[in-house]
Design a protein around this motif. Structure first.
Motif, PDB file in Angstrom:
ATOM      1  N   LEU A 124       0.819  -1.210   0.000  1.00  0.00           N
ATOM      2  CA  LEU A 124       0.000   0.000   0.000  1.00  0.00           C
ATOM      3  C   LEU A 124       0.857   1.267   0.000  1.00  0.00           C
ATOM      4  CD1 LEU A 124      -2.942  -0.981   2.363  1.00  0.00           C
ATOM      5  CD2 LEU A 124      -2.824  -1.047  -0.126  1.00  0.00           C
ATOM      6  N   ASP A 125       2.018   1.228   0.669  1.00  0.00           N
ATOM      7  CA  ASP A 125       2.905   2.389   0.635  1.00  0.00           C
ATOM      8  C   ASP A 125       3.314   2.698  -0.806  1.00  0.00           C
ATOM      9  OD1 ASP A 125       2.780   2.667   3.348  1.00  0.00           O
ATOM     10  OD2 ASP A 125       4.738   1.780   3.763  1.00  0.00           O
ATOM     11  N   GLY A 126       3.752   1.654  -1.507  1.00  0.00           N
ATOM     12  CA  GLY A 126       4.149   1.841  -2.897  1.00  0.00           C
ATOM     13  C   GLY A 126       2.980   2.241  -3.777  1.00  0.00           C
ATOM     14  N   ALA A 127       1.805   1.684  -3.496  1.00  0.00           N
ATOM     15  CA  ALA A 127       0.626   2.000  -4.294  1.00  0.00           C
ATOM     16  C   ALA A 127       0.251   3.469  -4.159  1.00  0.00           C
ATOM     17  CB  ALA A 127      -0.546   1.117  -3.872  1.00  0.00           C
ATOM     18  N   VAL A 128       0.268   3.984  -2.945  1.00  0.00           N
ATOM     19  CA  VAL A 128      -0.098   5.384  -2.720  1.00  0.00           C
ATOM     20  C   VAL A 128       0.935   6.311  -3.340  1.00  0.00           C
ATOM     21  CG1 VAL A 128      -0.382   7.162  -0.960  1.00  0.00           C
ATOM     22  CG2 VAL A 128      -1.498   4.937  -0.686  1.00  0.00           C
ATOM     23  N   LEU A 170      -7.920   6.833 -13.357  1.00  0.00           N
ATOM     24  CA  LEU A 170      -7.620   7.281 -11.996  1.00  0.00           C
ATOM     25  C   LEU A 170      -8.816   7.077 -11.071  1.00  0.00           C
ATOM     26  CD1 LEU A 170      -5.553  10.550 -12.594  1.00  0.00           C
ATOM     27  CD2 LEU A 170      -4.726   8.249 -12.123  1.00  0.00           C
ATOM     28  N   ASP A 171     -10.016   7.263 -11.590  1.00  0.00           N
ATOM     29  CA  ASP A 171     -11.210   7.012 -10.774  1.00  0.00           C
ATOM     30  C   ASP A 171     -11.290   5.537 -10.373  1.00  0.00           C
ATOM     31  OD1 ASP A 171     -11.983   9.647 -10.897  1.00  0.00           O
ATOM     32  OD2 ASP A 171     -13.421   9.354 -12.533  1.00  0.00           O
ATOM     33  N   ASN A 172     -10.968   4.659 -11.311  1.00  0.00           N
ATOM     34  CA  ASN A 172     -10.976   3.224 -11.005  1.00  0.00           C
ATOM     35  C   ASN A 172      -9.932   2.890  -9.942  1.00  0.00           C
ATOM     36  OD1 ASN A 172     -13.004   2.729 -12.846  1.00  0.00           O
ATOM     37  ND2 ASN A 172     -11.606   2.212 -14.503  1.00  0.00           N
ATOM     38  N   LEU A 173      -8.777   3.539 -10.032  1.00  0.00           N
ATOM     39  CA  LEU A 173      -7.741   3.312  -9.029  1.00  0.00           C
ATOM     40  C   LEU A 173      -8.212   3.779  -7.657  1.00  0.00           C
ATOM     41  CD1 LEU A 173      -4.886   2.587  -8.086  1.00  0.00           C
ATOM     42  CD2 LEU A 173      -4.130   4.835  -8.912  1.00  0.00           C
ATOM     43  N   LYS A 202     -10.419   1.230  -6.094  1.00  0.00           N
ATOM     44  CA  LYS A 202      -9.683   0.092  -5.527  1.00  0.00           C
ATOM     45  C   LYS A 202      -9.024   0.473  -4.205  1.00  0.00           C
ATOM     46  CE  LYS A 202      -8.778  -2.508  -9.761  1.00  0.00           C
ATOM     47  NZ  LYS A 202      -9.752  -1.810 -10.614  1.00  0.00           N
ATOM     48  N   LEU A 203      -8.503   1.695  -4.138  1.00  0.00           N
ATOM     49  CA  LEU A 203      -7.893   2.142  -2.887  1.00  0.00           C
ATOM     50  C   LEU A 203      -8.949   2.364  -1.808  1.00  0.00           C
ATOM     51  CD1 LEU A 203      -5.185   4.610  -4.235  1.00  0.00           C
ATOM     52  CD2 LEU A 203      -4.748   2.529  -2.907  1.00  0.00           C
ATOM     53  N   ALA A 204     -10.149   2.757  -2.217  1.00  0.00           N
ATOM     54  CA  ALA A 204     -11.208   3.017  -1.233  1.00  0.00           C
ATOM     55  C   ALA A 204     -11.542   1.773  -0.430  1.00  0.00           C
ATOM     56  CB  ALA A 204     -12.456   3.550  -1.942  1.00  0.00           C
ATOM     57  N   PHE A 245      -4.597   9.890   1.184  1.00  0.00           N
ATOM     58  CA  PHE A 245      -4.519  10.098  -0.268  1.00  0.00           C
ATOM     59  C   PHE A 245      -5.907  10.376  -0.830  1.00  0.00           C
ATOM     60  CE2 PHE A 245      -5.258   8.173  -4.446  1.00  0.00           C
ATOM     61  CZ  PHE A 245      -4.401   8.935  -5.222  1.00  0.00           C
ATOM     62  N   LEU A 246      -6.883   9.585  -0.446  1.00  0.00           N
ATOM     63  CA  LEU A 246      -8.232   9.772  -0.966  1.00  0.00           C
ATOM     64  C   LEU A 246      -8.787  11.131  -0.607  1.00  0.00           C
ATOM     65  CD1 LEU A 246      -9.706   6.226  -0.175  1.00  0.00           C
ATOM     66  CD2 LEU A 246      -9.044   7.119  -2.424  1.00  0.00           C
TER      67      LEU A 246
END
Length: 454
Positions: free
Chosen positions: A404-408, A430-433, A436-438, A449-450
């Motif tokens: 998650l660190d790398g993802a953010v 980006l909305d799809n990403l 997934k993060l949500a 980030f969100l």
């Protein structure tokens, strides 16, 4: 009345049906097929289908197909509601007209004259790629034009320079700002074809320029989210390319059309388009273009879930690119200026992600950013929209690997690249990403980030 993007909404408006009237008609087909009655007073059922993403049960879909005269096998060939668009086709001339230069000019003139902003104009869906490729292969070549003032051999070169600039402006600025300029170029080229005298060679070059202008119109329409409009421009681009008998512009048109096809649920059609382009590539001395086409074929196979075919195409792409290393990029057509090893690795990573292999995808993405030679690195600053999309895919791979660190961190880079670029495709990615993060918003880093990018 403005029609929203759902084909069922379009059909209701086109036929003047209320939700209740539609359900009544559907009920008749539903019972005829042996599935029993449908509650014809449940108007909210139609709303759930058109506005809230609810997929009708298969008996209801089969009844719809029967009602609208669509073969039942299309339901399994295309996802809901894509198959329903087959009932919405209006622009039959683009599909059925003769493949000759004069008809092509008429069609170019029609699409070039479309003014105003990009807008939905019904749903144009090409159901069979093979007949189109056959028509293109048998198309009559353009001949000399003999009306109006004569133009010189330098005119097509001037158009080619303008189109090269448009391609690079699209990279930097995004499709929303480039589409109008591409359409203006198409109008100018078409007017020149209609009103000037020129030799056979110059005429064919002008048809090639018209094809590329229409191809850019198609790409920018697709990238802006207007798929029906893009399909129309791609059809005209293929016709103009066929009149030019130019294998480069023909192959490039088919390759870009394939992107839209595999991205919108038709990987088999995309593969057919790329195979058509590869047939053209046999006439082109360009290993860089061959590498690009094989990479597109790999993407089509990955979207279809065929890992072996995708791997074969990826290997063919790398083999072709190896042959390009000893050549100057200027020896290849300008339309493949963007192809390097970093791009091919980004596409390979995208394939791996489609095939459920996030670890392999991450390796490809990071290798694309860390090439040993500068010529092999994916050039993020030159292609900010592309970089944002690829970075979003890299972040998705990291989420799947629980990094998650790398993802953010990667997601922040993606957002930065999209600043100032107008692209519905990039924004949607980006909305799809974010969606997934949500799912991991319980993690403070993700939640921050969100909130900061809302």
């Amino acid at each position: 009345m403005e029609i929203d993007g759902h084909p069922l909404t379009y059909l209701l408006h086109l036929n003047g049906w209320s939700a209740t009237k539609y359900l009544t008609r559907l009920d008749g087909e539903h019972r005829r097929l042996g599935y029993g009655r449908i509650a014809t007073k449940d108007r909210k059922r139609v709303t759930r289908w058109t506005r809230y993403g609810i997929t009708p049960e298969m008996p209801a879909q089969l009844a719809m197909a029967a009602l609208h005269g669509i073969p039942a096998e299309e339901i399994t060939a295309r996802p809901w509601p894509e198959w329903l668009k087959l009932a919405c086709i209006r622009e039959r001339q683009l599909l059925d007209a003769a493949w000759n230069p004069q008809t092509t000019i008429e069609l170019l003139d029609r699409v070039a004259a479309t003014g105003g902003p990009m807008e939905r104009r019904g749903f144009l869906v090409v159901t069979g790629i093979a007949p189109l490729l056959a028509g293109a292969a048998a198309a009559e070549p353009a001949t000399a034009r003999t009306q109006g003032r004569r133009i010189g051999r330098q005119t097509p070169a001037l158009f080619d320079k303008s189109l090269a600039i448009l391609r690079r402006q699209d990279d930097q600025l995004g499709s929303g700002q480039v589409h109008a300029s591409a359409r203006a170029q198409l109008r100018l080229i078409t007017t020149t074809l209609k009103t000037r005298t020129c030799t056979e060679e110059t005429t064919r070059q002008l048809y090639g320029a018209a094809a590329e202008a229409s191809r850019i119109c198609a790409w920018t329409a697709y990238d802006s989210g207007y798929h029906a409009l893009a399909e129309e421009y791609y059809l005209v681009a293929l016709r103009a390319a066929s009149s030019s008998h130019d294998p480069v512009v023909t192959a490039n048109t088919l390759a870009f059309w394939a992107i839209m096809r595999y991205s919108t649920g038709d990987p088999r059609g995309a593969a057919d388009l790329v195979h058509g382009a590869l047939g053209q590539a046999l006439r082109i001395d360009s290993p860089r273009m061959a590498a690009m086409l094989h990479a597109r074929l790999a993407r089509a196979h990955a979207h279809a879930g065929d890992s072996r075919a995708s791997a074969r195409a990826q290997n063919a792409a790398l083999d072709a690119y190896d042959r390009a290393r000893d050549r100057s990029p200027e020896e290849d057509p300008d339309c493949v200026y963007w192809v390097n090893l970093g791009e091919l690795r980004m596409l390979a990573g995208s394939c791996a992600l489609n095939l459920g292999r996030p670890g392999e995808a991450l390796t490809q993405f990071t290798d694309a950013e860390d090439g040993r030679r500068s010529a092999d690195v994916y050039r993020e600053d030159d292609f900010p929209r592309g970089a944002a999309i690829y970075l979003a895919r890299e972040a998705e791979a990291r989420i799947a690997l629980d990094d998650l660190d790398g993802a953010v961190d990667t997601a922040h880079r993606a957002v930065d690249h999209m600043g100032g670029v107008t692209s519905a495709r990039g924004t949607s990615t980006l909305d799809n990403l974010r969606s997934k993060l949500a799912a991991r918003k319980d993690v403070p880093l993700v939640r921050d980030f969100l909130e900061s990018t809302a």
